[in-house]
Motif scaffolding. Structure first.
Motif, PDB file in Angstrom:
ATOM      1  N   GLY A 123      26.643  12.634   1.418  1.00 48.85           N
ATOM      2  CA  GLY A 123      27.304  11.592   0.642  1.00 48.85           C
ATOM      3  C   GLY A 123      26.453  10.998  -0.451  1.00 48.85           C
ATOM      4  O   GLY A 123      26.909  10.142  -1.194  1.00 48.85           O
ATOM      5  N   SER A 124      25.161  11.453  -0.555  1.00 52.30           N
ATOM      6  CA  SER A 124      24.309  10.883  -1.598  1.00 52.30           C
ATOM      7  C   SER A 124      24.677  11.505  -2.931  1.00 52.30           C
ATOM      8  O   SER A 124      25.265  12.573  -3.022  1.00 52.30           O
ATOM      9  N   ALA A 125      24.277  10.857  -3.971  1.00 55.59           N
ATOM     10  CA  ALA A 125      24.550  11.370  -5.318  1.00 55.59           C
ATOM     11  C   ALA A 125      23.466  12.330  -5.763  1.00 55.59           C
ATOM     12  O   ALA A 125      23.420  12.732  -6.913  1.00 55.59           O
ATOM     13  N   GLY A 126      22.590  12.692  -4.831  1.00 57.72           N
ATOM     14  CA  GLY A 126      21.545  13.647  -5.166  1.00 57.72           C
ATOM     15  C   GLY A 126      20.241  12.997  -5.545  1.00 57.72           C
ATOM     16  O   GLY A 126      19.296  13.668  -5.910  1.00 57.72           O
ATOM     17  N   ALA A 127      20.198  11.662  -5.514  1.00 60.43           N
ATOM     18  CA  ALA A 127      18.953  10.983  -5.869  1.00 60.43           C
ATOM     19  C   ALA A 127      17.920  11.200  -4.779  1.00 60.43           C
ATOM     20  O   ALA A 127      18.240  11.217  -3.600  1.00 60.43           O
ATOM     21  N   ALA A 128      16.681  11.361  -5.186  1.00 58.09           N
ATOM     22  CA  ALA A 128      15.593  11.549  -4.220  1.00 58.09           C
ATOM     23  C   ALA A 128      15.390  10.269  -3.445  1.00 58.09           C
ATOM     24  O   ALA A 128      15.500   9.166  -3.978  1.00 58.09           O
ATOM     25  N   LEU A 129      15.117  10.382  -2.176  1.00 52.91           N
ATOM     26  CA  LEU A 129      14.882   9.216  -1.334  1.00 52.91           C
ATOM     27  C   LEU A 129      13.517   8.612  -1.628  1.00 52.91           C
ATOM     28  O   LEU A 129      12.578   9.331  -1.941  1.00 52.91           O
ATOM     29  N   PRO A 130      13.378   7.296  -1.522  1.00 46.22           N
ATOM     30  CA  PRO A 130      12.073   6.677  -1.754  1.00 46.22           C
ATOM     31  C   PRO A 130      11.037   7.268  -0.808  1.00 46.22           C
ATOM     32  O   PRO A 130      11.254   7.338   0.391  1.00 46.22           O
ATOM     33  N   GLY A 131       9.918   7.686  -1.357  1.00 46.84           N
ATOM     34  CA  GLY A 131       8.852   8.235  -0.518  1.00 46.84           C
ATOM     35  C   GLY A 131       9.148   9.616  -0.001  1.00 46.84           C
ATOM     36  O   GLY A 131       8.405  10.159   0.781  1.00 46.84           O
ATOM     37  N   GLY A 132      10.252  10.198  -0.386  1.00 47.16           N
ATOM     38  CA  GLY A 132      10.546  11.562   0.037  1.00 47.16           C
ATOM     39  C   GLY A 132      11.265  11.644   1.358  1.00 47.16           C
ATOM     40  O   GLY A 132      11.619  12.706   1.811  1.00 47.16           O
ATOM     41  N   SER A 133      11.534  10.525   2.037  1.00 47.58           N
ATOM     42  CA  SER A 133      12.214  10.572   3.332  1.00 47.58           C
ATOM     43  C   SER A 133      12.701   9.185   3.694  1.00 47.58           C
ATOM     44  O   SER A 133      12.313   8.182   3.119  1.00 47.58           O
ATOM     45  N   VAL A 170       0.830  -1.201   0.000  1.00 48.69           N
ATOM     46  CA  VAL A 170       0.000   0.000   0.000  1.00 48.69           C
ATOM     47  C   VAL A 170       0.863   1.249   0.000  1.00 48.69           C
ATOM     48  O   VAL A 170       0.589   2.214  -0.730  1.00 48.69           O
ATOM     49  N   LEU A 171       1.917   1.267   0.821  1.00 48.43           N
ATOM     50  CA  LEU A 171       2.791   2.433   0.901  1.00 48.43           C
ATOM     51  C   LEU A 171       3.441   2.747  -0.436  1.00 48.43           C
ATOM     52  O   LEU A 171       3.661   3.921  -0.774  1.00 48.43           O
ATOM     53  N   LYS A 172       3.731   1.719  -1.217  1.00 41.30           N
ATOM     54  CA  LYS A 172       4.393   1.923  -2.513  1.00 41.30           C
ATOM     55  C   LYS A 172       3.459   2.569  -3.538  1.00 41.30           C
ATOM     56  O   LYS A 172       3.928   3.077  -4.561  1.00 41.30           O
ATOM     57  N   THR A 173       2.172   2.532  -3.265  1.00 36.33           N
ATOM     58  CA  THR A 173       1.218   3.128  -4.211  1.00 36.33           C
ATOM     59  C   THR A 173       0.933   4.597  -3.909  1.00 36.33           C
ATOM     60  O   THR A 173       0.234   5.264  -4.687  1.00 36.33           O
ATOM     61  N   LEU A 174       1.452   5.137  -2.815  1.00 39.12           N
ATOM     62  CA  LEU A 174       1.144   6.517  -2.441  1.00 39.12           C
ATOM     63  C   LEU A 174       1.712   7.494  -3.458  1.00 39.12           C
ATOM     64  O   LEU A 174       2.824   7.320  -3.957  1.00 39.12           O
ATOM     65  N   ASP A 175       0.953   8.527  -3.746  1.00 36.53           N
ATOM     66  CA  ASP A 175       1.372   9.564  -4.686  1.00 36.53           C
ATOM     67  C   ASP A 175       2.442  10.429  -4.026  1.00 36.53           C
ATOM     68  O   ASP A 175       2.187  11.135  -3.050  1.00 36.53           O
ATOM     69  N   LYS A 176       3.649  10.377  -4.567  1.00 37.59           N
ATOM     70  CA  LYS A 176       4.782  11.065  -3.948  1.00 37.59           C
ATOM     71  C   LYS A 176       4.737  12.583  -4.133  1.00 37.59           C
ATOM     72  O   LYS A 176       5.552  13.307  -3.566  1.00 37.59           O
ATOM     73  N   THR A 177       3.802  13.069  -4.928  1.00 34.97           N
ATOM     74  CA  THR A 177       3.684  14.519  -5.118  1.00 34.97           C
ATOM     75  C   THR A 177       2.739  15.155  -4.102  1.00 34.97           C
ATOM     76  O   THR A 177       2.675  16.394  -4.020  1.00 34.97           O
ATOM     77  N   LEU A 178       2.004  14.344  -3.336  1.00 40.09           N
ATOM     78  CA  LEU A 178       0.996  14.876  -2.426  1.00 40.09           C
ATOM     79  C   LEU A 178       1.522  14.974  -1.000  1.00 40.09           C
ATOM     80  O   LEU A 178       2.359  14.167  -0.571  1.00 40.09           O
ATOM     81  N   ARG A 179       1.001  15.941  -0.274  1.00 38.35           N
ATOM     82  CA  ARG A 179       1.358  16.137   1.127  1.00 38.35           C
ATOM     83  C   ARG A 179       0.554  15.163   1.997  1.00 38.35           C
ATOM     84  O   ARG A 179      -0.653  15.009   1.815  1.00 38.35           O
ATOM     85  N   HIS A 180       1.217  14.511   2.950  1.00 39.41           N
ATOM     86  CA  HIS A 180       0.574  13.523   3.807  1.00 39.41           C
ATOM     87  C   HIS A 180       0.678  13.920   5.284  1.00 39.41           C
ATOM     88  O   HIS A 180       1.727  14.402   5.735  1.00 39.41           O
ATOM     89  N   SER A 181      -0.400  13.708   5.996  1.00 43.94           N
ATOM     90  CA  SER A 181      -0.460  13.931   7.443  1.00 43.94           C
ATOM     91  C   SER A 181      -1.109  12.712   8.070  1.00 43.94           C
ATOM     92  O   SER A 181      -1.515  11.771   7.368  1.00 43.94           O
ATOM     93  N   TYR A 182      -1.254  12.712   9.405  1.00 40.32           N
ATOM     94  CA  TYR A 182      -1.939  11.581  10.036  1.00 40.32           C
ATOM     95  C   TYR A 182      -2.507  11.960  11.393  1.00 40.32           C
ATOM     96  O   TYR A 182      -2.092  12.938  12.022  1.00 40.32           O
ATOM     97  N   GLN A 211      -3.485  15.092   0.892  1.00 36.31           N
ATOM     98  CA  GLN A 211      -4.197  16.272   0.402  1.00 36.31           C
ATOM     99  C   GLN A 211      -3.959  16.429  -1.091  1.00 36.31           C
ATOM    100  O   GLN A 211      -2.838  16.659  -1.532  1.00 36.31           O
ATOM    101  N   GLY A 212      -5.043  16.305  -1.869  1.00 36.22           N
ATOM    102  CA  GLY A 212      -4.928  16.375  -3.302  1.00 36.22           C
ATOM    103  C   GLY A 212      -4.795  17.799  -3.823  1.00 36.22           C
ATOM    104  O   GLY A 212      -4.992  18.769  -3.079  1.00 36.22           O
TER     105      GLY A 212
END
Length: 543
Positions: free
Chosen positions: A510-520, A326-338, A356-357
């Motif tokens: 030390g990262s090569a600048g790649a975005a982290l999975p899920g944004g964090s 389920v987590l892998k299907t989350l839209d990485k462009t949207l803001r998430h809260s809980y 939040q769409g």
């Protein structure tokens, strides 16, 4: 929610409060002539174009607002001066308000005329002219205070500060409010004062709209006990020459409550009558659902006694099988809260994320329900999931009782984006109407699940407060006990989605600048030292 305090409880509390009793100067509290709630109302009308106050009977709200009326109408136009238009529902109220304003004018040394009576002309529904007896004070500023005894249609042609007193008891309150709102266009102000007169009254609807955010404005609530705590009976003793004491106040309070009897809830405690029914109907809730999974983890009896490594592995396996897809299907462009409603035994813990769409609709992409899950494994699951929420914005935790532990460690890990909420009557009053509005407008979408809908149906108006009653328990599809747990998590989640916190992003050193999975986060499984894959979480300590 507990019942009103008994007479003996009130006397005990007031005796204790004497330890912090303010100094008295010339018979009046040193912090001013106005009591605290009168000062709050004064400040509210100075700061907001629309203010509504639901109050107990005879607590002096109108008396206090007379001071604001004199200052508004006594000021020059360049200083914000304007006419004051007071509308009560009978002639006695009009005269009393003008007399009060005359007293304040003398106290403030405002140059004004004496109180005068005149006939206010207006047209009735048939176009015929009629005259209404009214009262007026004119100021050297050129403005005036006019007090009327009914709802003149001529209000539509006036401009200034409108005071609608005991609004709930006017014959056509809704039309009166519409006429008053027009004055806001050119910089006027509107104050609506009233005791409640039923849950379906336009006054209660106005309060609900302001509290939910549908209508801009401010609400000042003053119950009988609020007024007593802030010095009402002490002021009464001052005026009548009686000697104040905690015992005398407790006796007087008990007498007043017995006089009102069953009407005390509405007349004294700001609780609209017929206000104990369902807060949201099944049809309303079901219309605000969508296809989203509900993930349920129930640990077997004695699970908390197993070795730590075994418990961690068990939950990691469950997360890998159920949460990861389920987590892998989350839209990485949207803001998430809980929101997180905590329970350890009996009821459920519910973790409710919201995305939040772009259309501003809050959608719950999944829900996690935990039954009989140990404290450390709830912490394990929380970190695992939150670390994978894209653009994580904010979280709010039920921090009552044992929930305070999980809220505290979440704050330690994620910083100021987490709020530990001590759920209270005032918190529910401020936040539940906002969720109700979103569900009614279908801008907060819940999982289409029978237990979820049943939970949200447990919201009730309890003594005027929208909340889940203490005894509102149901049985879920698994046979386990529920206590409106999703409803509480939803109120928390909606509040978290509206929280004003600063967003940030980062890349680990030390990262090569790649975005982290899920944004964090850095991937991998949770370990006892709160690091992942043996490395410290890069977000630790940034806030």
């Amino acid at each position: 929610m507990s019942a009103p305090l008994s007479r003996d409880d009130w006397e005990r509390i007031r005796r204790a409060s004497m330890q912090a009793f303010p100094k008295v100067l010339d018979g009046l509290p040193a912090d001013g002539v106005l009591l605290s709630y009168q000062q709050e109302l004064f400040q509210a009308v100075s700061s907001h174009a629309l203010v509504a106050t639901d109050k107990s009977r005879r607590v002096g709200a109108t008396w206090g607002i007379g001071a604001a009326a004199v200052l508004f109408s006594g000021a020059e136009r360049s200083a914000g001066g304007m006419d004051t238009l007071y509308i009560g529902y009978n002639l006695d109220m009009a005269r009393e308000f003008i007399d009060t304003c005359a007293m304040w004018a003398r106290a403030f040394n405002q140059a004004c005329s004496e109180v005068g009576e005149f006939l206010f002309a207006e047209q009735d529904a048939g176009g015929a002219e009629k005259h209404i007896q009214a009262f007026r004070i004119r100021f050297a500023s050129g403005f005036e205070i006019v007090a009327l005894s009914s709802r003149p249609r001529s209000l539509r042609g006036r401009q200034g500060f409108v005071i609608l007193d005991e609004f709930a008891f006017h014959d056509d309150a809704a039309e009166l409010l519409k006429a008053a709102m027009a004055l806001l266009i050119w910089g006027g102000r509107v104050l609506v004062i009233s005791t409640h007169n039923g849950v379906d009254n336009p006054f209660n609807e106005l309060l609900t709209e302001i509290r939910s955010g549908k209508r801009p404005g401010a609400v000042v609530r003053v119950t009988f006990d609020d007024a007593l705590e802030q010095g009402l009976y002490q002021r009464i003793c001052l005026v009548t020459g009686k000697t104040w004491s905690p015992q005398a106040e407790a006796d007087w309070r008990d007498q007043i409550r017995r006089i009102y009897g069953s009407a005390a809830d509405e007349e004294l405690d700001c609780i609209p009558s017929m206000g104990t029914g369902v807060y949201l109907t099944t049809a309303q809730i079901e219309a605000a659902t969508h296809a989203a999974p509900v993930l349920r983890l129930t640990c077997p009896a004695g699970f908390e006694l197993l070795p730590e490594a075994q418990r961690i592995a068990y939950v990691n396996d469950w997360l890998s099988e159920h949460a990861d897809p389920v987590l892998k299907t989350l839209d990485k462009t949207l803001r998430h809260s809980y929101g997180f409603d905590f329970a350890r035994s009996g009821d459920l813990s519910v973790f409710l994320p919201v995305a939040q769409g772009q259309d501003l609709v809050r959608r719950v992409p999944f829900s996690i329900e935990l039954r009989n899950v140990p404290f450390k494994q709830q912490e394990q699951l929380l970190y695992y999931v939150v670390d994978r929420l894209p653009r994580f914005h904010a979280g709010k935790h039920d921090a009552r009782g044992n929930g305070q532990y999980l809220a505290e460690v979440a704050q330690q890990k994620y910083g100021q984006r987490i709020e530990a909420v001590m759920l209270s009557q005032s918190w529910y009053l401020d936040n539940t109407p906002k969720l109700k509005t979103r569900i009614e407008e279908q801008t907060f979408l819940l999982p289409a699940d029978a237990d979820v809908v049943s939970d949200v149906r447990q919201l009730r108006l309890v003594r005027g407060i929208p909340m889940v009653p203490d005894k509102a328990t149901t049985r879920g599809a698994d046979g386990g006990q529920r206590h409106g747990d999703t409803a509480i998590a939803a109120v928390l989640a909606n509040a978290a989605s509206e929280a004003d916190v600063t967003e940030y992003d980062y890349r680990p050193a030390g990262s090569a600048g790649a975005a982290l999975p899920g944004g964090s986060g850095t991937g991998g499984f949770w370990r006892p030292d709160h690091s992942r894959d043996g490395r410290e979480n890069d977000r630790e300590g940034l806030l």
